[in-house]
Design an enzyme around this catalytic site. Structure first.
Site, PDB file in Angstrom:
ATOM      1  N   ASP A 262     126.122 -79.139 -16.778  1.00  0.00           N
ATOM      2  CA  ASP A 262     126.055 -80.506 -17.287  1.00  0.00           C
ATOM      3  C   ASP A 262     124.632 -81.026 -17.198  1.00  0.00           C
ATOM      4  OD1 ASP A 262     125.708 -81.283 -14.662  1.00  0.00           O
ATOM      5  OD2 ASP A 262     127.602 -82.328 -14.487  1.00  0.00           O
ATOM      6  N   ASN A 270     121.991 -92.779 -19.603  1.00  0.00           N
ATOM      7  CA  ASN A 270     122.678 -93.740 -20.465  1.00  0.00           C
ATOM      8  C   ASN A 270     122.357 -95.173 -20.067  1.00  0.00           C
ATOM      9  OD1 ASN A 270     124.041 -92.525 -22.578  1.00  0.00           O
ATOM     10  ND2 ASN A 270     125.893 -92.103 -21.397  1.00  0.00           N
ATOM     11  N   ASP A 279     123.899 -90.269 -26.847  1.00  0.00           N
ATOM     12  CA  ASP A 279     124.550 -89.381 -27.812  1.00  0.00           C
ATOM     13  C   ASP A 279     123.537 -88.449 -28.474  1.00  0.00           C
ATOM     14  OD1 ASP A 279     126.941 -90.571 -27.222  1.00  0.00           O
ATOM     15  OD2 ASP A 279     127.031 -91.798 -29.037  1.00  0.00           O
ATOM     16  N   GLU A 306     129.147 -84.938 -20.949  1.00  0.00           N
ATOM     17  CA  GLU A 306     127.841 -84.271 -20.938  1.00  0.00           C
ATOM     18  C   GLU A 306     127.948 -82.870 -20.340  1.00  0.00           C
ATOM     19  OE1 GLU A 306     128.043 -86.362 -16.907  1.00  0.00           O
ATOM     20  OE2 GLU A 306     128.807 -86.641 -18.926  1.00  0.00           O
TER      21      GLU A 306
END
Length: 411
Positions: A262, A270, A279, A306
């Site tokens: 990840d 974010n 994104d 993610e």
């Protein structure tokens, strides 16, 4: 790869919009058509062998009734020449390779029967021979309507039998009216038979195009359903499909490597840059994962927000380690700014590897092993690869973290 996957929907639509497909498709479609039709014809040939031989030999009764003087010759031709010849053609049909070659073997049946009929006719110069000639048009109708040979083979077969017929007819001691009637009958029969054959071929090819279009649409829909819309990687449905193709619990396990990863501190990313940038980051990282995975003949899956998973079938732990480290470096080389990361000013990934022989039932254990290795990579400082090797269904015990690679080791 299935041949159908190499034919696109647009190619099928283009073919339907043109007239050229009515006798021969473009090369890729023609191969699929011949493959599918070949399977159908194999079953038809097997079913038709004995009925053809029985009916053909029953016609010997008409030889005896119409032309008794040559009845012994006709019987010899039936049982010593043509019947063994039919078995030989049947044998060759299932031994030769290629669609047209098999069609030619099938075409040998009406040619052989016509040759026998015309031989008996040539040996007779009696009035009844005028009636005997009408068996040849019936043989042509059988060939073109019942056998439904490929248009090219059907045309060639019809022309050959017509030449044989005319070659015998011109030397027969018949009234001109009888010859004209016979010639007219066989020409009309040839035209009607070939016309019926052509319509049947076109209908079969038209139906094939519709079936192929539906199959391609269905395959496209199934493929789309197994892809993550944001990244284009496989999704959980693809993962279930992959697991379903593994050997069953009582089968021989298959070696599989799983790399779970990840993006480091993605929630902080974010929060700092917003979900839009988040994104974009996921799509960019997914792109390099996909490209790198191809180099190792693997498959990449978006496992969660993610989180990503790479599956390497029939790969050992060394190959999995090289793949994982290549992915880590490729993401690091993107130099995507990450102002909230505690390990780097750029976006990085942590990766966990698990490797071992698995079955469909033990596949989730392999993923769990990779998850444990990923946890170890995070606990060890992130932006690194850690490995766990499990023994699949044979040994659920997980080994301790044992593998770590760095830029200095692999480069």
């Amino acid at each position: 790869m299935d041949a159908e996957t190499r034919v696109t929907l647009s190619e099928i639509e283009d073919t339907l919009s043109r007239k050229g497909w009515r006798t021969v498709f473009p090369a890729a479609m023609e191969r699929i058509y011949q493959r599918d039709l070949g399977k159908v014809r194999e079953r038809a040939v097997r079913r038709a062998l004995w009925p053809t031989i029985v009916i053909y030999n029953l016609l010997l009764l008409t030889d005896i009734a119409l032309l008794p003087d040559t009845a012994k010759v006709a019987a010899f031709l039936h049982f010593a020449i043509v019947t063994p010849g039919l078995f030989l053609l049947y044998f060759l049909y299932f031994r030769v390779e290629g669609f047209l070659q098999r069609q030619v073997a099938e075409a040998g049946i009406p040619v052989l029967i016509s040759a026998q009929t015309l031989t008996v006719m040539a040996l007779n110069h009696v009035p009844n021979a005028g009636y005997y000639q009408y068996f040849v048009p019936l043989i042509l109708l059988f060939s073109n309507v019942n056998q439904r040979l490929d248009t090219r083979v059907a045309n060639a077969t019809t022309i050959l039998i017509l030449i044989m017929y005319v070659s015998v007819l011109v030397f027969q001691d018949m009234l001109p009216e009888q010859k004209l009637a016979g010639l007219s009958f066989i020409v009309v029969s040839s035209y009607l038979g070939l016309s019926a054959n052509l319509r049947a071929q076109r209908d079969a090819r038209y139906a094939f195009l519709f079936r192929l279009r539906e199959n391609v649409r269905l395959r496209a829909a199934e493929t789309d359903a197994q892809l993550d819309p944001m990244t284009g990687l496989g999704n959980r449905r693809y993962l279930a499909s992959f697991a379903g193709k593994l050997p069953p619990a009582d089968g021989e396990p298959r070696p599989v490597s799983a790399i779970l990863m990840d993006i480091d501190f993605f929630k902080a990313y974010n929060d700092l840059y917003g979900h839009g940038r988040g994104d974009d980051c996921i799509r960019t990282v997914a792109g390099v994962i996909a490209e790198t995975t191809k180099l190792f003949n693997g498959t990449a899956v978006r496992y969660g927000g993610e989180e990503f998973l790479i599956l390497l079938a029939d790969a050992d732990s060394a190959t999995a380690a090289a793949c994982a480290e290549s992915v880590r470096l490729a993401v690091e080389d993107l130099s995507l700014e990450h102002g909230s990361s505690d390990v780097s000013p750029f976006v990085t990934v942590s990766l966990g590897i698990a490797n071992g022989p698995v079955t469909a039932d033990s596949f989730q254990l392999l993923i769990a092993s990779a998850d444990s290795a990923l946890y170890a990579a995070k606990a060890g400082g992130r932006n690194r690869v850690m490995g766990l090797e499990g023994e699949g269904s044979k040994n659920p015990e997980l080994r301790q973290p044992a593998l770590q690679r760095s830029r200095r080791v692999l480069h």
